[in-house]
Design an enzyme around this catalytic site. Sequence first.
Site, PDB file in Angstrom:
ATOM      1  N   CYS A 383       0.939  -1.413  -0.025  1.00 38.84           N
ATOM      2  CA  CYS A 383      -0.210  -0.162  -0.071  1.00 38.84           C
ATOM      3  C   CYS A 383       0.757   1.349  -0.069  1.00 38.84           C
ATOM      4  O   CYS A 383       1.444   1.538  -1.109  1.00 38.84           O
ATOM      5  CB  CYS A 383      -1.125  -0.137   1.211  1.00 38.84           C
ATOM      6  SG  CYS A 383      -2.349   1.058   0.651  1.00 38.84           S
ATOM      7  N   HIS A 509      -3.366  -4.899   0.360  1.00 34.76           N
ATOM      8  CA  HIS A 509      -2.662  -5.508   1.692  1.00 34.76           C
ATOM      9  C   HIS A 509      -2.532  -7.129   1.253  1.00 34.76           C
ATOM     10  O   HIS A 509      -3.677  -7.600   1.974  1.00 34.76           O
ATOM     11  CB  HIS A 509      -3.246  -4.905   2.745  1.00 34.76           C
ATOM     12  CG  HIS A 509      -3.175  -3.556   3.065  1.00 34.76           C
ATOM     13  ND1 HIS A 509      -2.114  -3.012   3.780  1.00 34.76           N
ATOM     14  CD2 HIS A 509      -3.874  -2.484   2.925  1.00 34.76           C
ATOM     15  CE1 HIS A 509      -1.952  -1.850   3.855  1.00 34.76           C
ATOM     16  NE2 HIS A 509      -3.336  -1.301   3.529  1.00 34.76           N
ATOM     17  N   GLU A 511      -0.841  -8.992   2.870  1.00 35.02           N
ATOM     18  CA  GLU A 511      -0.615  -9.753   4.107  1.00 35.02           C
ATOM     19  C   GLU A 511      -1.972 -10.168   4.845  1.00 35.02           C
ATOM     20  O   GLU A 511      -1.837 -11.073   5.744  1.00 35.02           O
ATOM     21  CB  GLU A 511       0.002  -8.764   5.222  1.00 35.02           C
ATOM     22  CG  GLU A 511      -0.740  -7.440   5.574  1.00 35.02           C
ATOM     23  CD  GLU A 511      -0.580  -6.229   4.590  1.00 35.02           C
ATOM     24  OE1 GLU A 511      -0.261  -6.208   3.510  1.00 35.02           O
ATOM     25  OE2 GLU A 511      -0.822  -4.993   5.384  1.00 35.02           O
TER      26      GLU A 511
HETATM   27  N1  GLN Z   1      -1.773   6.639   3.260  1.00 38.62           N
HETATM   28  C1  GLN Z   1      -1.934   5.971   2.015  1.00 38.62           C
HETATM   29  C2  GLN Z   1      -3.267   6.117   1.389  1.00 38.62           C
HETATM   30  O1  GLN Z   1      -4.335   6.376   2.262  1.00 38.62           O
HETATM   31  C3  GLN Z   1      -1.628   4.607   2.254  1.00 38.62           C
HETATM   32  C4  GLN Z   1      -2.570   3.559   3.061  1.00 38.62           C
HETATM   33  C5  GLN Z   1      -2.029   2.295   3.478  1.00 38.62           C
HETATM   34  O2  GLN Z   1      -0.992   1.899   3.675  1.00 38.62           O
HETATM   35  N2  GLN Z   1      -3.013   1.646   3.983  1.00 38.62           N
HETATM   36  O3  GLN Z   1      -3.722   5.941   0.174  1.00 38.62           O
END
Ligand code: GLN
Length: 536
Positions: A383, A509, A511
């Site tokens: 992300c 994500h 994970e």
């Molecule tokens: N802050 C970033 C966004 O909102 C990444 C979010 C995250 O890593 N979950 O896009």
Amino acid sequence: MTTKYLFFTGGVVSSVGKGVTAAATGLLLKERGFKVAVQKLDPYINVDPGTMSPYQHGEVYVLDDGAETDLDLGHYERFIDIRLSRVSNFTTGQVYAEVIAKERRGDYLGGTIQVIPHITNEIKRRVGLAAKETGAEIVILEIGGTVGDIESQPFLEALRQLRNEVGRENCLFIHVTWLPTIGATGEMKTKPTQHSVAALRSIGISPNFIIARADDPIDESLCEKIALFCDVEKKAVIPMETAGVLYEVPLMLEKRGVGDLMLEKLGLTPKQKPNMKPWEKLVAEVRKPKPTVKIALVGKYVELQDAYMSVREAVKHAALANGVEADIAWVHSADLEKDKGWDVVQSADGVIVPGGFGSRGIEGKILAARYAREKKVPYLGLCLGMQVMCVEFARNVLDMEDANSSEFDRATDHPVIDLMLDQRSITDMGGTMRLGLYPCQLQKDTKAAAAYGVSQVDERHRHRFEFNNAYREQFEKKGMVFSGLSPDGKLVEIAELADHPYMVGSQFHPEFLSRPMTPHPLFMGLVKAAKERAKK
Ligand code: GLN
């Protein structure tokens, strides 16, 4: 079949592994042929943990339907290998929000709204949803916090009422406590357990099982004492010393006969013999000496490893499947900005930049991505880690010096990561991100496609920002490959570098979908590449 309920409460102190114990119990029952559902009841007033700091709460675990939940749901999904939904986690905040909305609508026809029955009824309604939605035969409920907390009282009262409504023979209360040891005498104590059971009994609940946790071996005589003082059968007092290997917990419970005993007390007979062989094999594999592969995890909440619980587990799963031991080195990204911590990064065979929000430590993460790209060190961006990889590429390969994500620099001339269109008008912070499962099409002949071995996958998201398509061509010209796209081609879901052993970033994500027996392909790819590098 009547739905059966297992209520897990905590005594003495929190963080003794109630969630893991509940999850492992779920596995034992599933292995005996029962359909189980799991629910976590969190007594805090936040509507969900989505708006809470990872320092306060640890990781926010995201489900298929986009629910932002407690990290214990990760344990449930990993141990039981199930996919949970929104009904699996609720908080005091949600309960009150619902009751107050009804009151405003006039649904209570002028009645006075009280904790009993209105709040407790709403709690019971939500408890009922788990079985209704999943068709589960056994519902496992974990109540967050510790018995005696003011916040958890309505929850315990609701469960006490529920026990009478569904029949005592259909419920078990399992109390998980902690046995402290006095340093000077080395004596292990049961008194705090006795007190917490007394607190539970004072609200009308007598536990059927006590799971006594401790770091050291627990003498049988202590179990006898607990049985006597807490009015629980001796065989239902289960000593559980801290497991060296997390995935050993179900085996420890199984050895104590917990699965069969619980079914017996619920009037059920196992539908099949549990097969714990795969878990035994897994634990034996973990125990075997193996070559180590060092992975630097560059994040901003590294002091609290719970903030990266699923990432850590996913690395471990992939390492095990690759026949190596993962040595995760936790690096504070803000340190890298001050020229500290680089020795750790340089000694690692792979780098992970996990998800995150806010600007603290962001430049350190960008530096880590630059290092991984230039030195050809395997890199996995999760992300924010994918966004950082793109910002770094723009700055140092495409010479866009001030390139950034507009999350960190609103005035940048090169917002290579920008707010999604449908996010622009949003003012509420809670539950408004791009959340949950979305399909991603893998582009042929890429590292991502090779890792997955299929052409389309569904992955869990939690973000507001995305790759800015205005820059796609420029990136591609210089060797960035957009190897995963939304089916309409509009959203970049995976980016990777062509000329690199493994530099892959995903907007989702991965994970959250890694399981001990089925590690996630993108983590497999990272560990495999890191293992190659370690060999050299
Ligand atoms: N802050 C970033 C966004 O909102 C990444 C979010 C995250 O890593 N979950 O896009």
